[in-house]
Write a protein that holds these residues in place. Sequence first.
Motif, PDB file in Angstrom:
ATOM      1  N   ASP A  19      42.795  43.345  -0.733  1.00 25.81           N
ATOM      2  CA  ASP A  19      41.928  43.877   0.111  1.00 25.81           C
ATOM      3  C   ASP A  19      40.468  44.601  -0.179  1.00 25.81           C
ATOM      4  O   ASP A  19      40.355  45.971  -0.610  1.00 25.81           O
ATOM      5  CB  ASP A  19      43.310  45.263   0.764  1.00 25.81           C
ATOM      6  N   THR A  20      39.973  43.808  -0.849  1.00 23.57           N
ATOM      7  CA  THR A  20      38.620  44.464  -1.541  1.00 23.57           C
ATOM      8  C   THR A  20      37.458  43.371  -0.483  1.00 23.57           C
ATOM      9  O   THR A  20      37.980  42.291  -0.207  1.00 23.57           O
ATOM     10  CB  THR A  20      38.132  44.695  -3.181  1.00 23.57           C
ATOM     11  N   ASP A  21      36.106  43.665  -0.936  1.00 16.63           N
ATOM     12  CA  ASP A  21      35.072  42.497  -0.480  1.00 16.63           C
ATOM     13  C   ASP A  21      35.224  41.204  -1.276  1.00 16.63           C
ATOM     14  O   ASP A  21      35.931  41.606  -2.202  1.00 16.63           O
ATOM     15  CB  ASP A  21      33.748  43.717  -0.846  1.00 16.63           C
ATOM     16  N   LYS A  79      33.954  48.220  -0.272  1.00 15.35           N
ATOM     17  CA  LYS A  79      34.109  48.754   0.579  1.00 15.35           C
ATOM     18  C   LYS A  79      33.918  49.751   0.872  1.00 15.35           C
ATOM     19  O   LYS A  79      33.953  50.610   2.208  1.00 15.35           O
ATOM     20  CB  LYS A  79      35.789  47.821   1.498  1.00 15.35           C
ATOM     21  N   THR A 108      28.513  42.301   1.109  1.00 18.48           N
ATOM     22  CA  THR A 108      29.979  42.503   0.051  1.00 18.48           C
ATOM     23  C   THR A 108      29.098  43.280  -0.988  1.00 18.48           C
ATOM     24  O   THR A 108      29.180  42.921  -1.855  1.00 18.48           O
ATOM     25  CB  THR A 108      30.427  41.433  -0.263  1.00 18.48           C
ATOM     26  N   PRO A 155      37.641  50.781  -3.919  1.00 18.20           N
ATOM     27  CA  PRO A 155      36.324  51.128  -2.819  1.00 18.20           C
ATOM     28  C   PRO A 155      35.168  50.093  -3.367  1.00 18.20           C
ATOM     29  O   PRO A 155      33.754  50.040  -2.741  1.00 18.20           O
ATOM     30  CB  PRO A 155      35.697  52.538  -3.054  1.00 18.20           C
ATOM     31  N   CYS A 193      45.539  47.973  -2.988  1.00 21.29           N
ATOM     32  CA  CYS A 193      45.037  46.926  -2.119  1.00 21.29           C
ATOM     33  C   CYS A 193      45.537  45.637  -2.091  1.00 21.29           C
ATOM     34  O   CYS A 193      44.977  44.331  -1.662  1.00 21.29           O
ATOM     35  CB  CYS A 193      43.724  46.896  -3.170  1.00 21.29           C
ATOM     36  N   GLU A 247      35.475  51.867   4.515  1.00 17.64           N
ATOM     37  CA  GLU A 247      35.486  50.725   5.584  1.00 17.64           C
ATOM     38  C   GLU A 247      36.627  49.634   5.534  1.00 17.64           C
ATOM     39  O   GLU A 247      37.414  49.999   4.995  1.00 17.64           O
ATOM     40  CB  GLU A 247      34.029  50.576   4.612  1.00 17.64           C
ATOM     41  N   LYS A 248      36.678  48.225   6.116  1.00 15.76           N
ATOM     42  CA  LYS A 248      37.176  47.820   6.518  1.00 15.76           C
ATOM     43  C   LYS A 248      36.534  46.598   5.032  1.00 15.76           C
ATOM     44  O   LYS A 248      35.150  46.310   4.538  1.00 15.76           O
ATOM     45  CB  LYS A 248      36.826  47.312   7.319  1.00 15.76           C
ATOM     46  N   ALA A 249      37.039  45.665   4.184  1.00 13.53           N
ATOM     47  CA  ALA A 249      36.520  45.046   3.657  1.00 13.53           C
ATOM     48  C   ALA A 249      36.259  43.712   4.034  1.00 13.53           C
ATOM     49  O   ALA A 249      36.183  43.466   4.914  1.00 13.53           O
ATOM     50  CB  ALA A 249      37.645  44.096   2.375  1.00 13.53           C
ATOM     51  N   LYS A 250      35.053  43.163   3.220  1.00 18.98           N
ATOM     52  CA  LYS A 250      33.684  42.229   4.062  1.00 18.98           C
ATOM     53  C   LYS A 250      34.330  41.019   2.795  1.00 18.98           C
ATOM     54  O   LYS A 250      34.411  40.865   2.081  1.00 18.98           O
ATOM     55  CB  LYS A 250      32.165  42.863   3.993  1.00 18.98           C
TER      56      LYS A 250
END
Lengths: 249, 367
Positions: free
Chosen positions: A62-64, B200, B197, A43, A11, B204-207
């Motif tokens: 690489d997370t929301d 993800k 948000t 995730p 990530c 999925e691609k991260a938002k």
Amino acid sequence: MGTKVFSRPDCLRDVATHYCPGCHHGIIHRLVAEAIDELELAPRTIGVAPVGCSVFIYDYIDTDFIQASHGRAPAVATGVKRALPDRIVFTYQGDGDLAAIGTSEIIHTAARGENVTVIFVNNAIYGMTGGQSAPTTLLGQSTTTAPKGRDAGADGAPIQVCEMLNTLQRPAFISRVSVHTPAQVVRAKKAIRRAFQCQQEGKGFSFVEVLSACPTNWGMTPLDANKWLEQQMLPYYPIKDFRIPEGVQ
Amino acid sequence: MAEKVLMKGNEALAEAAIRAGCRFFFGYPITPQNELLEYMARHLPEVGGTFLQSESEIGAINMVFGAACAGVRVMTSSSGPGISLKQEGVSYIAGSELPAVIVNIMRTGPGLGGIAPTQSDYFQATKGGGHGDYRLMVLAPASVQEMVDLTALAFEKADEYRNPVLILGDGVLGQMMEPVVLPEPSPEKTVEKPWATTGKGDNEKAKLITSLYIKPEEAECFCDHLRAKYSAMEERETRFECYRTDDAEIIAVAYGTAARLCMAAVDMVREKGIRVGLIRPITLFPFPSAPLREAAEGGAWFLTVELSTGQMVEDVRLAVGGRQPVDFYGRSGGMVPDPRVIAARLEELAEKKANAETAQPNEGGAA
């Protein structure tokens, strides 16, 4: 045939960071990413980015992500966590963000015992705005707004955030670590992982202060900055586990 | 089933929000909107919702920001001085294109002012308030029933436009009791929010939700996008009520509580055979400029009435564009005018207009 023993965490995006040479944000980002990977949280993790040098953390992990206004990340994290209690929510904040404009938000989020994780990066100065005094600037330390060095009479004494939060009833995990030597990096990693684990297990508010260098605004080489951190910051900001809940390894 | 009940404005608004699917409320006490907060504290948990009294208005609006990022229906409420503190967060919510409903039950200002009702936050509500080039949709109810109806609309429009919607009431509307018909609960009405948000997931691609655009080209592009959104609101969402304006020579312009006073004043003056009417903006942004311009082109003169020293009157003058005179009458500091005084001002203006037309019979009312 060789065995792979070290690689980039999944990530952590494979991009160059914008940080200055010798800045510790890159290391700390990596530790956060490793902890998220090891606990398999990516995730369902939502990060809250601060205002300041590390605002672009969302380009690296690489997370929301949500970009909050200056100092308000703990309140934003509260809103997210209340809406999505089964997700992992963390903020990543500098000392200007958390210990100056955001003192109200951090204290009350900790006091409520919100089940979120806060990574607090303390380099004793404002980085992005160009080296002004922070609430964590040491006595005698020169900054662009304390050119003769911080003076307790005029500017007050630096705030020890972990000690302050440790007076509250509700926080579950409070720890101060540093990343100026490889051994300390290993220790810091453990604290960050524990903080996320604490949230994962629903134990409540977890807080890790990471002492870090800002060679550019301290006006030092990266090596000298590491030395200065050890000699000047550690005596005032001791590395310590202030509070660890039972059952968190 | 829809039911008719007697409710206080603040409580009716809160109940309407719950029925509109609002499940998260973050707020901080301030008079005269406390009943709203207290109603949420009592009733949100009953429907599985979350009420949280924050440490400050700044905390509250940023909790709203976080919950909005998570894609839920969320609201906060306050009064003028508290709304001032929330403005930073409101700017971020607008800049991050998030749906949220914010209620301002106005009290007097500037500064700490007083707890009596005014309309002195019009500028703050409609001209940005926080930093940057943004607009809120601003809804101005004039009755407890409308507080209910416009709250449902506010949630709907906030989701539709991904923009904060402000309900601008005042201490009279918040505190008074009127019979209202409550709508059917519609918690399932929430729209899909693929941008939220929420983590993800596995594939999925991260938002990312941000309002930071370092490159000027990108920042301008974003501001143009917002401008297009506000233009769309202007085209589709302008709401107003015309009361006895068909043949009116003098038109009062007022919103909220002031509009109710004007309605009574219009009736009084009409009894004397003087042709007066009222245009009541229901959306303050988008502002109903077109009906005002048309009435001006038809020769009407205007009297803007506000519980302030004169704020909306600037928008009325812009709409009228110098075609006809626009007079102003306002009380401030929490003083509420008697409809008879407004009636007298309307009559006075009617007389002035008649005199002007007698003096220049061939030029009509044209400026």
